[in-house]
Each structure stands twice: as C-alpha cells, then as structure tokens.
Scaffold this motif. Structure first.
Motif, short mmCIF file in Angstrom:
data_model
loop_
_atom_site.label_atom_id
_atom_site.label_comp_id
_atom_site.label_asym_id
_atom_site.label_seq_id
_atom_site.Cartn_x
_atom_site.Cartn_y
_atom_site.Cartn_z
N ASP A 89 0.87 -1.17 0.00
CA ASP A 89 0.00 0.00 0.00
C ASP A 89 0.91 1.22 0.00
OD1 ASP A 89 -2.07 1.79 0.12
OD2 ASP A 89 -2.37 1.57 2.29
N GLY A 90 1.14 1.80 -1.18
CA GLY A 90 2.08 2.90 -1.30
C GLY A 90 3.48 2.44 -0.96
N GLU A 91 4.07 3.03 0.09
CA GLU A 91 5.41 2.64 0.51
C GLU A 91 5.38 1.61 1.64
OE1 GLU A 91 7.90 5.96 1.34
OE2 GLU A 91 7.80 6.75 -0.69
N TRP A 92 4.19 1.13 2.00
CA TRP A 92 4.05 0.13 3.05
C TRP A 92 4.07 -1.26 2.41
CZ3 TRP A 92 4.60 -0.46 8.02
CH2 TRP A 92 3.98 -1.51 8.69
N HIS A 93 5.14 -2.03 2.67
CA HIS A 93 5.32 -3.36 2.07
C HIS A 93 5.29 -4.42 3.16
CE1 HIS A 93 6.91 -2.14 -2.05
NE2 HIS A 93 6.71 -1.00 -1.41
N VAL A 94 4.45 -5.44 2.95
CA VAL A 94 4.35 -6.53 3.90
C VAL A 94 4.49 -7.85 3.15
CG1 VAL A 94 2.88 -7.69 5.60
CG2 VAL A 94 2.83 -5.20 5.41
N ALA A 95 5.30 -8.77 3.70
CA ALA A 95 5.44 -10.11 3.14
C ALA A 95 4.97 -11.10 4.19
CB ALA A 95 6.88 -10.38 2.74
N VAL A 96 4.07 -12.02 3.79
CA VAL A 96 3.49 -13.00 4.71
C VAL A 96 3.68 -14.40 4.13
CG1 VAL A 96 1.38 -13.77 5.86
CG2 VAL A 96 1.78 -11.33 5.52
N SER A 97 4.21 -15.30 4.93
CA SER A 97 4.40 -16.68 4.49
C SER A 97 3.05 -17.33 4.25
CB SER A 97 5.17 -17.47 5.55
OG SER A 97 5.14 -18.85 5.24
N ALA A 98 2.90 -17.97 3.09
CA ALA A 98 1.67 -18.71 2.78
C ALA A 98 1.70 -20.10 3.41
CB ALA A 98 1.48 -18.83 1.27
N ARG A 140 12.51 5.19 -4.68
CA ARG A 140 11.62 4.04 -4.84
C ARG A 140 12.18 2.77 -4.20
NH1 ARG A 140 12.20 0.26 -8.86
NH2 ARG A 140 13.95 0.46 -10.29
N PHE A 141 13.49 2.76 -3.94
CA PHE A 141 14.09 1.59 -3.29
C PHE A 141 14.03 1.68 -1.76
CE2 PHE A 141 16.17 1.78 -7.45
CZ PHE A 141 16.00 0.48 -7.89
N ALA A 142 13.57 2.81 -1.23
CA ALA A 142 13.58 3.03 0.21
C ALA A 142 12.84 1.94 1.00
CB ALA A 142 13.02 4.40 0.54
N PRO A 143 11.65 1.46 0.56
CA PRO A 143 10.96 0.44 1.37
C PRO A 143 11.70 -0.90 1.43
CG PRO A 143 9.46 1.51 -0.20
CD PRO A 143 10.84 1.90 -0.58
N TYR A 144 12.68 -1.10 0.56
CA TYR A 144 13.36 -2.39 0.48
C TYR A 144 14.72 -2.42 1.17
CZ TYR A 144 9.98 -2.74 -3.34
OH TYR A 144 8.83 -2.72 -4.09
N ARG A 145 15.24 -1.26 1.55
CA ARG A 145 16.60 -1.17 2.08
C ARG A 145 16.68 -1.66 3.52
NH1 ARG A 145 16.95 4.72 -0.52
NH2 ARG A 145 17.78 4.15 -2.57
N SER A 163 15.94 -7.39 -1.51
CA SER A 163 15.54 -6.65 -0.32
C SER A 163 15.76 -7.49 0.93
CB SER A 163 14.06 -6.26 -0.41
OG SER A 163 13.61 -5.72 0.81
N SER A 164 16.38 -6.89 1.93
CA SER A 164 16.55 -7.58 3.21
C SER A 164 15.28 -7.51 4.05
CB SER A 164 17.72 -6.96 3.99
OG SER A 164 17.41 -5.63 4.38
N ARG A 165 14.28 -6.76 3.58
CA ARG A 165 13.01 -6.66 4.31
C ARG A 165 11.95 -7.60 3.75
NH1 ARG A 165 11.93 -0.20 5.44
NH2 ARG A 165 13.87 0.23 6.57
N THR A 166 11.89 -7.71 2.42
CA THR A 166 10.82 -8.51 1.81
C THR A 166 11.33 -9.75 1.08
OG1 THR A 166 10.87 -7.29 -0.29
CG2 THR A 166 9.47 -6.42 1.48
#
Length: 474
Positions: A89-98, A140-145, A163-166
């Motif tokens: 959602d915009g710059e809010w990135h969430v990764a969830v294990s399926a 644009r790379f800020a949410p992934y750093r 990305s170390s976040r996602t």
C-alpha cells in the motif's frame, strides 16, 4: 542586440559542453536504457508456485498486513522454496508466508541467495549489503533497504539486489549495462550518486542547467536568423557573415536550432519546474473505493486457491472491482481470472467496471467510455508493458480525469488529467519521439534521432570551440 549577443555568448560558454554531452549520451540511451527490474523479468524469474505448501488463505494474509484500505498490489509468488504473499500500500510493504502465516520482517544473506538460486541456474558471489549505490539511489528503493548485493557467474557479470526486508529482487544490472550507462543515462541525467541522493538538489541542478541552456539556444537562433542575408549577401555571395568555425556554428544552428530548443526545453520540463504536470487526478481513497467500497476482506480458502494453480503458474494476483473479489493466475504467457468465492472462471464486464468507477468518483459524472483493443496516442508501449484490452473512463470534471482499467483483472493501470496529457506531448514526444507511428517504424525513428542529435552536437561542439577561443583572447 548587444545584450542578446553577450547573453548568448556567456550562456553558451557555460552550457555548450553540457549540451554536447547530452546529445551524445542521448544516442547511447536509445539502445541502452537505465537498468531496471521490469515486471516481465520478475515473473519470468519466478519458479512455479508450490500449491501443496499454500496453507494460509489470502484473507488471513491480508489481515496480517493490518491495512485500512485496498492495497495497491497484492500477489502470491515463490520466495526460494516458500510461497509468500506480497502486500503493498504505497510505501508500506508486507510479506506474509503462505505456509505458516508469519510476517517476514527480515531476510538473511543465505535466504536471499536461496531465493536467487531458485530463480536462476547460476552460482552467486555475495558482494555485501548495500544501502544505496549508483543503480539503487532513488527513493523508490527506500521500502526495500538495506539490500543484499550478489553477482552471478553467468558470463554477463549480472548483479542482483535483493531486499533484506521482503526478500524480493528489486534491481538487476549486467556488466554491459553498467559500462554503457556511464556514457548514457548517468551523464545525460547528471545521475551521479552523491547528487542524486539529494532529490531536491538534483532537481534544482537539472532545472537550472537545462533552463539556462534553453534560453541560450533561443537567443542563438534569434541571432542566427537576424544575421543571415538572403538578398543583400555578404561580399556579394555569402549568406553568413562568419567564416571558419563560426560559420559552422551559425549554419548548424540554423539547421538544428529548433530541435535543440525543443529538446532542451522538454528536458527542462522533465522534472516538473514550477510544479507543472503535478496533478493528482485520483486520490488514494478514491482508488480504494473503486476496489472495495465497504469492508476490506478476501473470501477465498487456501484449498480453492490451490486448486486453480497449474503446474506452470508463477504468480497469483488478487484484486477487487466494486467489492467483488477475484484472483488472476499468471504463467508468464497468459493470465486467467477466477471468482474468489468458488474459483469459477471470472468474466469481468464493462458494466461492473463503470459501476465501480461511479462509486469511487461519486461526485464526478462519467462523460465517455472507450474500449482499447489496440494502442493509441496516449496508451502505447515503449520500454514498458501496457495491457490490452483496456477500458478508458473519461470523467466530466475540471481536471478532465481519465482512468484506464485492465479488462482482465479490473485493476486501474493508469490515471491521468489534462496536465499529464500535456506532458505526454511537451516532454515525451519532444524528447523521445515516442509517437506510435514512429515506434512502429524503429529504423525511421532511430534515423531521425541520429540526424537531429548529430546536428545538435555540431551546434554544441562548435559553440564550445568558439567559447574557448573567446576566453583565450580575453
């Protein structure tokens, strides 16, 4: 006239070397664009989804993201050997294990390398963590750093940023791209890391350099036209009063001057000086109402979802149209839409899209609806994917808003107002010659760009020589 001459002379001395670099680097960019990790590359690199490991439903994953409105992107794909929901959602990135529903908050070097090995048949060397470098400096790379940086043993020295976040690939480059971009995009955009890291300063540099160059070129063409004689010629035969390198500068300026001005002017417009082309045709809340006007839910069981995953399915995209949930299976070649309730094939109607748009833009009437089965002047492909068929919704509001909707998924893929469409002509066309008629004839387009760029380079380099000689005499 004296002040016109002086202004042109000194602006030329200051900017002509930049203009010469811009014309040469622009030719490089025709063939080697700035590196990017395109969506088609992303899908191509994904391994097929492991349906048996999908134990968490999309609705459960969505609840983990704790969003207040419909996400701008919601998809399921493999991350190494694990299926993962990616919610944006915009710059809010969430990764969830399926697999177990856990939120992925950080990704280790080993996990990132496993993901790469699942995507490419190469071995990888870890180059270390990267916060921002020449190829990942923009916001644009800020949410992934921070990013994990790897080099593949593939003969191309391909480098990937994970990305170390996602845990997703966000950028890739090859040795050839990196080398040619030092002669192309980097000097053309004045895209040096230290400068580009400060967006406001970088924008000011572009505005001032291209703006002054435009003024100098306008004055030069004015002088050039004023100095030419078609009837009472100089010395009885010469149309130009100049000789030697000054004559080359005069004549080439008359031939290529208009192009030089339009090219420099469109480059100046590219960063939106005075907040030009900064219209926001649709607000985030309006977009969210188009997708989900009421409660944000996605009622598809993991079993129904897994049943629609074929042996070659690489990703599932989740969406809504006016609250009706659907998902689209993508195998890299074709996309198939399914109803989220029972997994039945989903056929999106034009009426459903129009109704959802009316809900989103309730205060603005729709003036016209146009189905796009082929590209036109405002919806066309140039180094980017643009879906067909699509539906264009034209609204009767002061900004003259247009929405373009993918008829397969119902996603809004473009929103523009009158200012954005002016930018299409004043920047895109004047700077890139991206008219669909020229894009369909690449040899003609490239020949035109070469001829005009050479003319512009001659104007610029002769200006450099004239300026150096003047300074030597001063």
């Amino acid at each position: 006239m004296r002040w016109l001459y002086l202004t042109h002379r000194w602006l030329g001395i200051v900017t002509c070397i930049l203009c010469a670099i811009w014309f040469l680097s622009g030719l490089v960019m025709v063939y080697v664009p700035y590196p990017s990790w395109r969506d088609d590359e992303r899908v191509s690199a994904l391994p097929p989804l492991a349906a048996s490991q999908i134990l968490i439903s999309p609705g459960e994953a969505l609840a983990k993201a704790e969003l207040k409105r419909a996400p701008t992107s919601f998809r399921l794909e493999m991350a190494g050997d694990e299926p993962v929901y990616r919610i944006v959602d915009g710059e809010w990135h969430v990764a969830v294990s399926a697999r177990d529903g856990s939120r992925i908050e950080s990704v280790t070097q080993d996990a990132a390398e496993r993901m790469l090995r699942g995507a490419f048949p190469d071995s990888f060397t870890y180059l270390g963590p990267v916060e921002a470098d020449q190829w990942t400096v923009t916001r644009r790379f800020a949410p992934y750093r921070p990013l994990h940086h790897f080099e593949a043993d593939d003969g191309l020295a391909s480098r990937y940023y994970v990305s170390s976040r996602t845990g997703e690939i966000v950028q890739s480059t090859t040795r050839s791209e990196r080398m040619w971009n030092w002669f192309g995009s980097v000097p053309h955009w004045i895209y040096f890391t230290a400068l580009r890291a400060d967006p406001s300063l970088w924008r000011d540099v572009i505005i001032w350099t291209s703006g002054l160059a435009t003024v100098g070129a306008i004055f030069g063409l004015w002088i050039g036209v004023a100095r030419i004689r078609l009837r009472r010629r100089y010395g009885g035969t010469r149309m130009s009063p100049y000789r030697g390198i000054m004559k080359w500068h005069h004549v080439s300026g008359l031939i290529g001057g208009v192009f030089v001005i339009t090219w420099l002017f469109s480059g100046w417009l590219s960063v939106g000086p005075f907040d030009l082309f900064r219209g926001i045709p649709v607000t985030p809340d309006q977009l969210a109402r188009y997708y989900v006007p009421d409660t944000l839910t996605f009622n598809t069981s993991a079993h129904v979802l897994a049943a629609r995953i074929g042996p070659n399915t690489k990703e599932i995209q989740f969406s809504w149209v006016g609250g009706a949930a659907l998902f689209v299976a993508n195998d890299g070649r074709a996309k198939t839409a399914y109803d989220a309730r029972d997994g039945a094939p989903f056929v999106l109607t034009q009426e459903a899209i129009v109704q959802a748009a009316e809900t989103a833009m309730s205060e603005v009437p729709i003036a016209a609806v146009k189905r796009l089965d082929e590209y036109d002047l405002y919806w066309y492909a140039h180094r980017s994917e643009r879906v067909l068929p699509a539906l264009r919704l034209i609204f009767n509001d002061p900004p003259r808003t247009w929405l373009t909707v993918d008829l397969k998924s119902g996603r809004i893929v473009d929103a523009s107002d009158a200012s954005v469409r002016w930018e299409r002509w004043l920047f895109n066309f004047l700077h890139l010659y991206d008219h669909p008629g020229l894009l369909a004839r690449p040899l003609l387009r490239e020949s035109l760009i070469w001829v005009l760029s050479i003319a512009g380079f001659i104007v610029s380099i002769t200006g450099v020589i004239v300026g150096v000689r003047y300074l030597q005499r001063a």
